[in-house]
Design a protein around this motif. Sequence first.
Motif, PDB file in Angstrom:
ATOM      1  N   LYS A 172       1.515  -5.622   9.675  1.00 57.50           N
ATOM      2  CA  LYS A 172       0.775  -4.562   8.989  1.00 57.50           C
ATOM      3  C   LYS A 172       1.405  -3.197   9.228  1.00 57.50           C
ATOM      4  O   LYS A 172       1.957  -2.939  10.294  1.00 57.50           O
ATOM      5  CB  LYS A 172      -0.663  -4.562   9.519  1.00 57.50           C
ATOM      6  CG  LYS A 172      -1.527  -3.468   8.955  1.00 57.50           C
ATOM      7  CD  LYS A 172      -2.905  -3.466   9.564  1.00 57.50           C
ATOM      8  CE  LYS A 172      -3.606  -2.191   9.164  1.00 57.50           C
ATOM      9  NZ  LYS A 172      -4.944  -2.076   9.698  1.00 57.50           N
ATOM     10  N   LEU A 173       1.254  -2.325   8.237  1.00 58.92           N
ATOM     11  CA  LEU A 173       1.679  -0.936   8.371  1.00 58.92           C
ATOM     12  C   LEU A 173       0.480  -0.150   8.865  1.00 58.92           C
ATOM     13  O   LEU A 173      -0.545  -0.110   8.198  1.00 58.92           O
ATOM     14  CB  LEU A 173       2.136  -0.412   7.011  1.00 58.92           C
ATOM     15  CG  LEU A 173       2.407   1.083   6.887  1.00 58.92           C
ATOM     16  CD1 LEU A 173       3.605   1.463   7.702  1.00 58.92           C
ATOM     17  CD2 LEU A 173       2.616   1.443   5.434  1.00 58.92           C
ATOM     18  N   SER A 174       0.593   0.478  10.053  1.00 59.32           N
ATOM     19  CA  SER A 174      -0.601   1.115  10.609  1.00 59.32           C
ATOM     20  C   SER A 174      -0.842   2.492  10.022  1.00 59.32           C
ATOM     21  O   SER A 174      -1.942   2.996  10.060  1.00 59.32           O
ATOM     22  CB  SER A 174      -0.493   1.233  12.120  1.00 59.32           C
ATOM     23  OG  SER A 174       0.361   2.311  12.447  1.00 59.32           O
ATOM     24  N   GLY A 175       0.185   3.129   9.485  1.00 55.56           N
ATOM     25  CA  GLY A 175       0.010   4.458   8.910  1.00 55.56           C
ATOM     26  C   GLY A 175       0.368   5.570   9.884  1.00 55.56           C
ATOM     27  O   GLY A 175       0.527   6.704   9.489  1.00 55.56           O
ATOM     28  N   SER A 232      -7.764  -9.906  11.622  1.00 57.37           N
ATOM     29  CA  SER A 232      -7.455  -9.544  10.253  1.00 57.37           C
ATOM     30  C   SER A 232      -8.712  -9.637   9.433  1.00 57.37           C
ATOM     31  O   SER A 232      -9.112 -10.702   9.002  1.00 57.37           O
ATOM     32  CB  SER A 232      -6.396 -10.480   9.711  1.00 57.37           C
ATOM     33  OG  SER A 232      -6.847 -11.789   9.866  1.00 57.37           O
ATOM     34  N   TYR A 263      -8.510  -8.785   3.255  1.00 54.21           N
ATOM     35  CA  TYR A 263      -7.206  -8.390   2.767  1.00 54.21           C
ATOM     36  C   TYR A 263      -7.167  -6.893   2.613  1.00 54.21           C
ATOM     37  O   TYR A 263      -8.034  -6.300   2.025  1.00 54.21           O
ATOM     38  CB  TYR A 263      -6.933  -9.045   1.410  1.00 54.21           C
ATOM     39  CG  TYR A 263      -6.817 -10.531   1.516  1.00 54.21           C
ATOM     40  CD1 TYR A 263      -5.815 -11.098   2.289  1.00 54.21           C
ATOM     41  CD2 TYR A 263      -7.713 -11.360   0.867  1.00 54.21           C
ATOM     42  CE1 TYR A 263      -5.721 -12.454   2.401  1.00 54.21           C
ATOM     43  CE2 TYR A 263      -7.620 -12.730   0.971  1.00 54.21           C
ATOM     44  CZ  TYR A 263      -6.613 -13.273   1.743  1.00 54.21           C
ATOM     45  OH  TYR A 263      -6.511 -14.618   1.857  1.00 54.21           O
ATOM     46  N   HIS A 264      -6.162  -6.306   3.180  1.00 53.79           N
ATOM     47  CA  HIS A 264      -5.965  -4.893   2.927  1.00 53.79           C
ATOM     48  C   HIS A 264      -4.531  -4.752   2.486  1.00 53.79           C
ATOM     49  O   HIS A 264      -3.651  -5.473   2.946  1.00 53.79           O
ATOM     50  CB  HIS A 264      -6.238  -4.092   4.190  1.00 53.79           C
ATOM     51  CG  HIS A 264      -6.302  -2.627   3.933  1.00 53.79           C
ATOM     52  ND1 HIS A 264      -5.244  -1.785   4.124  1.00 53.79           N
ATOM     53  CD2 HIS A 264      -7.307  -1.863   3.468  1.00 53.79           C
ATOM     54  CE1 HIS A 264      -5.588  -0.564   3.803  1.00 53.79           C
ATOM     55  NE2 HIS A 264      -6.829  -0.576   3.394  1.00 53.79           N
ATOM     56  N   SER A 295      -2.379  -2.734   3.186  1.00 52.96           N
ATOM     57  CA  SER A 295      -1.391  -2.363   4.191  1.00 52.96           C
ATOM     58  C   SER A 295      -0.804  -3.604   4.860  1.00 52.96           C
ATOM     59  O   SER A 295       0.161  -3.506   5.594  1.00 52.96           O
ATOM     60  CB  SER A 295      -2.014  -1.455   5.229  1.00 52.96           C
ATOM     61  OG  SER A 295      -3.066  -2.119   5.871  1.00 52.96           O
ATOM     62  N   MET A 296      -1.397  -4.776   4.657  1.00 53.79           N
ATOM     63  CA  MET A 296      -0.862  -6.002   5.247  1.00 53.79           C
ATOM     64  C   MET A 296       0.001  -6.772   4.243  1.00 53.79           C
ATOM     65  O   MET A 296       0.466  -7.856   4.552  1.00 53.79           O
ATOM     66  CB  MET A 296      -1.999  -6.922   5.660  1.00 53.79           C
ATOM     67  CG  MET A 296      -2.879  -6.344   6.713  1.00 53.79           C
ATOM     68  SD  MET A 296      -4.185  -7.493   7.010  1.00 53.79           S
ATOM     69  CE  MET A 296      -5.302  -6.485   7.913  1.00 53.79           C
ATOM     70  N   LEU A 324       0.838  -1.202   0.000  1.00 48.28           N
ATOM     71  CA  LEU A 324       0.000   0.000   0.000  1.00 48.28           C
ATOM     72  C   LEU A 324       0.873   1.252   0.000  1.00 48.28           C
ATOM     73  O   LEU A 324       0.660   2.153  -0.796  1.00 48.28           O
ATOM     74  CB  LEU A 324      -0.904  -0.016   1.228  1.00 48.28           C
ATOM     75  CG  LEU A 324      -1.796   1.201   1.389  1.00 48.28           C
ATOM     76  CD1 LEU A 324      -2.850   1.212   0.301  1.00 48.28           C
ATOM     77  CD2 LEU A 324      -2.457   1.209   2.741  1.00 48.28           C
ATOM     78  N   LYS A 362       1.134   3.729   2.206  1.00 54.27           N
ATOM     79  CA  LYS A 362       0.532   4.982   2.617  1.00 54.27           C
ATOM     80  C   LYS A 362       0.776   5.152   4.094  1.00 54.27           C
ATOM     81  O   LYS A 362       0.658   4.198   4.835  1.00 54.27           O
ATOM     82  CB  LYS A 362      -0.972   4.976   2.336  1.00 54.27           C
ATOM     83  CG  LYS A 362      -1.253   5.374   0.898  1.00 54.27           C
ATOM     84  CD  LYS A 362      -2.727   5.426   0.656  1.00 54.27           C
ATOM     85  CE  LYS A 362      -2.955   5.712  -0.832  1.00 54.27           C
ATOM     86  NZ  LYS A 362      -4.313   5.403  -1.216  1.00 54.27           N
ATOM     87  N   PRO A 363       1.108   6.272   4.606  1.00 54.56           N
ATOM     88  CA  PRO A 363       1.163   7.567   3.928  1.00 54.56           C
ATOM     89  C   PRO A 363       2.362   7.730   2.998  1.00 54.56           C
ATOM     90  O   PRO A 363       2.367   8.645   2.208  1.00 54.56           O
ATOM     91  CB  PRO A 363       1.261   8.563   5.093  1.00 54.56           C
ATOM     92  CG  PRO A 363       1.795   7.776   6.236  1.00 54.56           C
ATOM     93  CD  PRO A 363       1.356   6.381   6.036  1.00 54.56           C
ATOM     94  N   GLU A 398      -1.759  -7.075  13.359  1.00 59.24           N
ATOM     95  CA  GLU A 398      -3.209  -6.918  13.395  1.00 59.24           C
ATOM     96  C   GLU A 398      -3.815  -8.251  13.795  1.00 59.24           C
ATOM     97  O   GLU A 398      -3.637  -9.246  13.120  1.00 59.24           O
ATOM     98  CB  GLU A 398      -3.710  -6.488  12.015  1.00 59.24           C
ATOM     99  CG  GLU A 398      -5.206  -6.420  11.896  1.00 59.24           C
ATOM    100  CD  GLU A 398      -5.740  -5.026  12.155  1.00 59.24           C
ATOM    101  OE1 GLU A 398      -5.052  -4.254  12.833  1.00 59.24           O
ATOM    102  OE2 GLU A 398      -6.849  -4.741  11.695  1.00 59.24           O
TER     103      GLU A 398
END
Lengths: 783, 749
Positions: free
Chosen positions: B479-482, B501, B504-505, B507-508, B335, B337-338, B498
């Motif tokens: 996971k990337l929490s942002g 879960s 699927y996102h 960020s994972m 992902l 992001k940011p 996470e």
Amino acid sequence: MPGEGTSLRFPPCSAARTPFPLVLCAVVPGRRRLPRVGARMTLAAGCCQPESGPRCGGLRQRRPRRPAGEPSRPSPPPRAWAPLEAPGGVWAPLAFVTLLSFASRFHRLSEPPHVCWDETHFGKMGSYYINRTFFFDVHPPLGKMLIGLAGYLSGYDGTFPFQKPGDRYEHHNYIGMRGFCAFLGSCLVPFSYLTVLELSKSLSAALLAASILIFDTGCITLSQYILLDPILMFFLMGAVLSMVKYNSCADRPFSAPWWFWLSLTGVNLAGAIGVKFVGLFVVLLVGLNTVYDLWELLGDLSLSLVTLGKHLMARVFCLILLPVALYTTQFAVHFAVLNKSGPGDGFFSSAFQSRLIGNNLHNVSVPEHLAYGSVITMKNLRMAGGYLHSHWHLYPEGVGARQQQVTAYLHKDLNNLWVIKKHDSNTADHLDPSHSVEFVRHGDVIRLEHKETSRNLHSHQHEAPMTRKHFQVTGYGINGTGDANDFWRIEVVGRKAGKRIKVLRSQIRLTHLATGCILGSSGKTLPKWGWEQVEVTCTPYVKETPNALWNVEDHINPKLPNISLDVLKPSFPEILLESHMVMIRGNSGLKPKENEVTSKPWHWPINYQGLRFSGVNETDYRVYLLGNPVVWWLNLVTIGLYLLMVTCAIVAMKRGVQLTAELKELSEVLLHSGGKIMLGWLLHYLPFFMMGRVLYFHHYFPAMLFSSMLTGITWDTLLKFCAGRLSCSVGRRVYTYGTLALMLLIVYSFYLFHPLSYGMVGPMASDPNSPMAGLRWLESWEF
Amino acid sequence: MKFTFTVMLLVMHETGGLNKPFCRMLEFLKQPVVVTAEINVNLVALTVMGLVNRLWALSYPRAVVFDEVYYGQFVSLYMKRIFFVDDSGPPFGHMLLAFGGYLGGFDGNFLWNRIGAEYSMNVPVWSLRLLPALTGALCVPLAYQILVELHFSHCAAFVAALLILFENSLITQSRLMLLESVLIFFILLAILSYLKFYNLQKCSPFTAGWWFWLLLTGVACSCAVGVKYMGLFTYMLLLAIAGVHSWHLIGDQTLSNVSVLCHLLARGLALVVIPVAMYLSFFYVHLTLLYRSGPHDQIMTSAFQASLEGGLARITQGQPLEVAYGSQITLRNVLGKPMPCWLHSHKNTYPIRYENGRGSSHQQQVTCYPFKDVNNWWIVKDPGMQQLVVSNPPRPVRHGHIVQLVHGITTRYLNTHDVAAPLSPHSQEISCYVDYNISMPAQSLWRVEIVNRESDTDVWKTILSEVRFVHVNTSAVLKLSGASLPEWGYRQLEIIGEKLSKGYHQSMLWNVEEHRYGKSQEQKEREVELHSPTQADISKNLSFMARFTELQWKILTLKNEDTEHKYSSSPLDWITMDTNIAYWFHPISGAQIHLIGNVLTWASANVATLVYMCLFLWYLLRRRRKICDIPEDAWRLWVSAGGLCVGGWAVNYLPFFVMEKTLFLYHYLPALTFQILLIPVVLQHLTDHLCRSQLPKNAFSALMVAWFSSVYLVYRTFSPLTYGEPTLSAAELRALRWKESWDILIRTH
């Protein structure tokens, strides 16, 4: 039938100019306007005389009623699908489905005996009503008021805190509130049964739709807890049912049942919006239906303009004025009941808060005029504006100067306190008791010092963080020593120079001396670094908007006498408007956080993922909100099937294919009745794609109701069509067995999936040893 | 106003004495050769006026004006063949502008950094601005033609064209290197060609002309969409109109089923298939032209980056494809992001207590770091074996395998446990395990789940595989929490486990970006190995469709942080033109260019819309009561013209109310064009049907002349702000500030 309407028809032009004779004709009893469509007439027959004799084949009643004396036509040939509908009438099945529905919703209602999911919000809000404390929520009050009422009547005393999901209820009586929601949830089934029956005139379609809703695990789960959804869906389905009913009374306008159903539609609409703003979609549905209805009436030249006016006025009254009146009444009750100060105060203006018992503004007694050395809080005058606030955090790198943040904050907090100081001298002499009090006057140049951090309110020519056209406002200086950019001129709107400044009543404007900009709150929410508080800027555009005006709310000055102030109490319309502004702001503030997995509207119809209502671990009593997958996928397939069938039907008709009377009736049901339901589905589903706020799976359930009714109608029509193609006896069998097979399928799938609603204990379904393991058809399900 | 020229070219008599074939060849010369040319002088005159009006002194000012600074950088990148992503729209518009630059021989060397900066000599200003100006000029005859095809009088059509001609805002917008005039041109072209096609439909279907206009409709639609996504709404409108017409066609029972089917297929081909194909081809050209890596690489996935020349491709070329036990890898969050970042760890530990009083495990921090760093390297280890090198032959890691991830520099194991993460207390902390000899065992087993696998035995591939790491003990997902960590974490991004879960996102998901087979068993050697660059060769070519899908998705989802602009405005301000945009300002002379419309035209357009809607409603209700105020033909004309103009206005205007991006006055221009076309429609209707006797007709005409003269006067008055010259004095400027809310730059000396 022919001859009746034509005798009334005047040449078009004269019709408009001489409405008088037409009025006479129109009100003669028994004289009706020409039927628009065959179905409409018969719907009426069903609606207005529901008990008129046994029904032998709903479809037979479709024949328009003939004036007495006209020789009856030969009776239509026997239909293949007659048998299911002949005996027993419609009431026995209705009683049966209602019973089943209540049984399924009330079964194990008290389980689990702890707070589940959003019960923590809505139960708490019910308690607030019982305790009469003011709170703030993004939804209108009716649903929570009803929950509170149900709790009150069933002996709940409002003492349970509802702190978080999983808290045990212990001795508190929660069954009353759950039972109320379950009762309303159970009513959905008879409502949909009656709606489909009215629309399709087919018992099996109605039974199919009803059984889908009875045996859908999602609907059951959603109805069993203290939530707004069953209440919303109750009013929504009530509105649809009464709309359909009054449509079928169309041939007897202004009769008692007509008025009854029309006004009931209005009442239900008010209820639906009163629970959640999603109710607007059903208002839209009814609105479109009414416009269509009026359009048809307008095209009926046998009606005079006066009659049309009456029709219009009746609808305006019942569908606009009545709901609006009821809706405002709800708010009147809401404000009358909640008269004590509570957690929602800070969201509202100072004037609003002064109404609440226990709020520090209620029967307030504060020093009346501002003086140097006073400690004050300042509230922005825009709707749902916050208090001027600062805290120890700095603006991050790249956002203006790296100085202390100044924001607007909706909650009451010590960091909202500011001290008024003279611009040129520092603190000490104000605190000295011997020093005489000096009042702040309109036009004075002052300095505002943040009490907690001792920084001055400061502005300079840097861009504000969000509103790039404005200047940044910061906290600057150490212990009150700053620079010339800390000086502000204080002015009161509409007053002359030299006058004193009053607490609460004066509308204050702070002008930055160095740049000439005005302190204001833009209303935009800051990103994470600003703790999602509201941006405060200094606007160089000198405009008279409430954004740039403030009032002083708290005022502490031990040297001044406290005077009781009767603050200007806001009028009811003002309160109403203000609370709506606050709700809208609250709703748009519910944005999903970055990198968070959220439910997407396209997940919903495919039943992609449910919601965990209760329980996480293997040992917990787990409830999982998930639609019965068989039912939901059937619904999904049916939507495609419906579109296909409609396309075939309308293309065939457009190409001039001659349809038999039977097929015409079928396509009539498909297009008009199915069309209404389809429109309802679209209106309750598509708008979610455009919403920016956080969405949840349960938002789909209103649309799912429509989808289920559509399934009933479509499959019934399809089976009738197939049966009609075959010979009589074979067709009859196909129709009967087809309907039965569908119902058995639904019942069997319910048997498989019922633990979802009624609770599961034991290993998770992802574990191969679980009894539910074989039912985890999609990897995204987590039960 | 039509003149017919008959040109007699040559009349020759047989002279004899020539040989036979030649005679036969000359046979046709017995007849006079006649070329009949019909020239609509109106059209020619309008085109010429449009060209003069739009092209006059085009290269003035020789400075960057407003959004030229934005589009210019893309033109430069095209010239240099460097890849970029622009979230404002598809690439066709940029390509057209770049084509102008190409014709002018622009080399792309200009720093587009400031509005008002003087162009250097190498920038061909004239040719860069030529295409928008040409399209803007051609809008004038197009407007004329459209009204003619709608069966309105030539007079009405002429008025429409002149109104477009004297519309200051359209002139300003088309004289600069901006895309609105191109968009409007394609929209009008699409409408005109559809009308031409529809008018041919009745008399001669399936002729060459019919096909030509039908296909042109589709092509123009796709060009409009390709220039700006706003074009999509007009395309939808045309599709709807075509749908209604096809529906009538289906109802036409004089046609056989087969011919109806042919008609429908032809429309489907021209209005759906061709636009889609054209749209894809824009991207094809775009991606073919831009093959070098550039500033926006980071936004794209590793696979995409590897397909560009230079940049990541240089690093990843020649990497082993299959990740094996012992591989050294960097893991990039899919992902991003940011910001795009790589899984990272460093010596520092989590603070024992956080600011809010919660405790941590005090183990080594694991973060996501947005820069390339030697601390981003991880080694894939088989839990059952001790060695950290790749065996020979390498044992590839497959979907479902359980691995340990060892941080390359510190040789600590990636670990998670039941401790709350620093900023997301509902998730688990991720750390590199430090053995403090307390009752907290290492839980460092991770299951590799390849999300985009084709089969369950897929091998973990560099760059291509998107992988989830599921913790074996707690089934938490990496996971990337942002969120970014406070000072103690050096503001790097937080990594969490996470627990719940949900689906699927992105960020994972993680993919291997840099990869090599580890060779050194000893820590010291390994450090040297980690610091050395990876070896080279073999590029991974993505298919066009994969690249297109990714780029398209990025364009649609990329969010610009900048949500405010000094001249941004809300859609409600546009109708009354309560706002303007200062495009350019000469610092010395004070000459300036503004986007300000012709006030009178805007007002008349609004009045016309209002009158149209009221009259339409009135007629509609009356007709329902079978009272016909106007003849059937006039009604049909009224509906079709109005449907097109009001519909065009609505679809190009109303969507802005739900858009969350920064909006400017120029976004209104396509809608305005449609509204202007409505003025002559309403005027002609009023003269034809409401002025029954001669006297009011004459009065009406007189009024029209007066009105039109004032439109021209307003145009003249504001033209100094439109063309940027002549320079006005402060008093003159103040006089031009007709509305309080306009921001005209007046210098105070």
